[in-house]
Design a protein around this motif. Structure first.
Motif, mmCIF file in Angstrom:
data_model
loop_
_atom_site.group_PDB
_atom_site.id
_atom_site.type_symbol
_atom_site.label_atom_id
_atom_site.label_comp_id
_atom_site.label_asym_id
_atom_site.label_seq_id
_atom_site.Cartn_x
_atom_site.Cartn_y
_atom_site.Cartn_z
ATOM 1 N N GLU A 124 22.397 -15.261 28.376
ATOM 2 C CA GLU A 124 23.149 -15.657 27.182
ATOM 3 C C GLU A 124 24.627 -15.666 27.525
ATOM 4 O O GLU A 124 25.130 -14.718 28.133
ATOM 5 C CB GLU A 124 22.890 -14.699 26.021
ATOM 6 C CG GLU A 124 23.658 -15.090 24.768
ATOM 7 C CD GLU A 124 23.389 -14.170 23.590
ATOM 8 O OE1 GLU A 124 22.536 -14.502 22.762
ATOM 9 O OE2 GLU A 124 24.047 -13.111 23.520
ATOM 10 N N LYS A 125 25.314 -16.703 27.126
ATOM 11 C CA LYS A 125 26.754 -16.815 27.370
ATOM 12 C C LYS A 125 27.429 -17.158 26.050
ATOM 13 O O LYS A 125 27.037 -18.109 25.372
ATOM 14 C CB LYS A 125 27.009 -17.912 28.412
ATOM 15 C CG LYS A 125 28.454 -18.232 28.646
ATOM 16 C CD LYS A 125 29.162 -17.148 29.423
ATOM 17 C CE LYS A 125 30.574 -17.614 29.744
ATOM 18 N NZ LYS A 125 31.350 -16.681 30.466
ATOM 19 N N LYS A 126 28.436 -16.360 25.688
ATOM 20 C CA LYS A 126 29.210 -16.618 24.472
ATOM 21 C C LYS A 126 30.536 -17.259 24.860
ATOM 22 O O LYS A 126 31.183 -16.825 25.809
ATOM 23 C CB LYS A 126 29.452 -15.327 23.698
ATOM 24 C CG LYS A 126 28.184 -14.741 23.118
ATOM 25 C CD LYS A 126 28.459 -13.524 22.263
ATOM 26 C CE LYS A 126 27.176 -13.006 21.650
ATOM 27 N NZ LYS A 126 27.418 -11.946 20.682
ATOM 28 N N PHE A 127 30.934 -18.263 24.104
ATOM 29 C CA PHE A 127 32.176 -18.980 24.364
ATOM 30 C C PHE A 127 33.315 -18.345 23.555
ATOM 31 O O PHE A 127 33.069 -17.575 22.625
ATOM 32 C CB PHE A 127 32.038 -20.450 23.983
ATOM 33 C CG PHE A 127 30.952 -21.180 24.748
ATOM 34 C CD1 PHE A 127 30.483 -20.726 25.966
ATOM 35 C CD2 PHE A 127 30.393 -22.321 24.241
ATOM 36 C CE1 PHE A 127 29.496 -21.399 26.670
ATOM 37 C CE2 PHE A 127 29.397 -23.011 24.921
ATOM 38 C CZ PHE A 127 28.957 -22.546 26.140
ATOM 39 N N PRO A 128 34.560 -18.686 23.881
ATOM 40 C CA PRO A 128 35.692 -18.138 23.120
ATOM 41 C C PRO A 128 35.649 -18.547 21.640
ATOM 42 O O PRO A 128 35.097 -19.595 21.284
ATOM 43 C CB PRO A 128 36.915 -18.760 23.805
ATOM 44 C CG PRO A 128 36.439 -19.177 25.157
ATOM 45 C CD PRO A 128 34.996 -19.512 25.006
ATOM 46 N N ILE A 129 36.246 -17.719 20.809
ATOM 47 C CA ILE A 129 36.302 -17.992 19.369
ATOM 48 C C ILE A 129 37.237 -19.171 19.119
ATOM 49 O O ILE A 129 38.308 -19.290 19.720
ATOM 50 C CB ILE A 129 36.782 -16.741 18.610
ATOM 51 C CG1 ILE A 129 35.716 -15.642 18.723
ATOM 52 C CG2 ILE A 129 37.087 -17.061 17.157
ATOM 53 C CD1 ILE A 129 36.098 -14.320 18.113
ATOM 54 N N GLU A 130 36.802 -20.052 18.216
ATOM 55 C CA GLU A 130 37.596 -21.211 17.809
ATOM 56 C C GLU A 130 37.762 -21.178 16.301
ATOM 57 O O GLU A 130 37.038 -20.480 15.606
ATOM 58 C CB GLU A 130 36.882 -22.516 18.200
ATOM 59 C CG GLU A 130 36.689 -22.689 19.693
ATOM 60 C CD GLU A 130 36.032 -24.023 20.026
ATOM 61 O OE1 GLU A 130 36.523 -25.061 19.543
ATOM 62 O OE2 GLU A 130 35.033 -24.005 20.741
#
Length: 197
Positions: A151-157
Motif C-alpha cells: 500500500e502506498k499513500k500519496f501526499p495530501i492535496e
C-alpha cells in the motif's frame, strides 16, 4: 484523451535502466554476501524461487486506488479485473470543494522485481488539461505469499473550490515502471461539488 497526454517522463531523462533480471537471477547474484542476501530477502527475493506461485500472468496486479479524506469513509475504485475497470466508466466520484484528501493505492507483485513503479494521471475539464501528477511508488520484489499487498499513500492535496471550480473532471490514469512497461491505464471521472452529495 490523446496518447501524448502524459508527455515524456521527466524522471527518466538521462536515465537508462539496466538489463532486466528475474527474481531467481537476482537471488543468486552475490550469494556469498550475507548482508546483501538479507536485504534481498526483505524485498521478497529468495534463493530457490521468486514470488507467488500463481496462474495470473500479470507481474503487477493493481488491486485498488482509493480517495482518503478525514471524517469520511474511503472511496475505493477496484482495479483488479477488466470488469471492474469497465464499470468505472459509469461511476462518478463526488469530491467536496476545498476538502483535503489523498489517494492511496494497493497492489501485489507476482513474479519478478518491478523497478521504479509510478502512478501518473492527467486531469481535464472541458477538454483542457488542468492538472498532472507523477508519483513514484518505488521498486518492489515479488509478494512472498498471496496475501501480501503493498500500500502506498500519496501526499495530501486540496480540492479546488469556488463556483468556477465546480463541475465534472475527467482523469486518465496510468501505472508504469522504469522500463516504460504500462501495467494498467484507465479513465475515470469526478465531480467537484459544494457538498459531498
Amino acid at each position: 484523451m490523446a496518447d501524448d497526454d502524459f508527455g515524456p517522463s521527466t524522471s527518466s531523462v538521462g536515465y537508462k535502466a539496466g538489463a532486466k533480471k528475474t527474481a531467481a537471477e537476482l537471488a543468486e547474484m552475490d550469494a556469498a554476501d550475507e548482508s546483501l542476501r538479507k536485504w534481498k530477502e526483505s524485498l521478497g527475493i529468495k534463493s530457490g524461487g521468486g514470488g507467488v506461485n500463481t496462474s495470473d500472468p500479470r507481474n503487477v496486479v493493481l488491486l485498488s486506488i482509493a480517495m482518503e479524506s478525514a471524517g469520511r469513509p474511503d472511496v475505493v475504485l477496484t482495479l483488479d479485473t477488466p470488469e471492474a475497470i469497465a464499470a468505472l466508466d459509469s461511476q462518478i466520484i463526488t469530491i467536496k470543494e476545498g476538502v483535503e484528501y489523498r489517494l492511496k493505492v494497493k497492489f501485489r507483485v507476482n513474479h519478478d522485481v518491478v523497478s521504479g513503479l509510478k502512478y501518473m494521471h492527467v486531469v481535464k475539464r472541458s477538454g483542457l488539461k488542468v492538472d498532472k501528477a507523477d508519483e513514484m511508488l518505488g521498486s518492489y520484489g515479488p509478494s512472498a505469499v498471496r496475501a501480501d499487498v503493498y500500500e502506498k499513500k500519496f501526499p495530501i492535496e486540496e480540492a479546488p473550490s469556488g463556483m468556477l471550480a465546480r463541475g465534472r473532471y475527467s482523469v486518465k490514469s496510468r501505472f508504469i515502471d522504469d522500463d516504460q512497461h504500462i501495467y494498467l491505464e484507465w479513465s475515470w471521472s469526478f465531480d467537484i461539488k459544494k457538498d459531498w452529495e
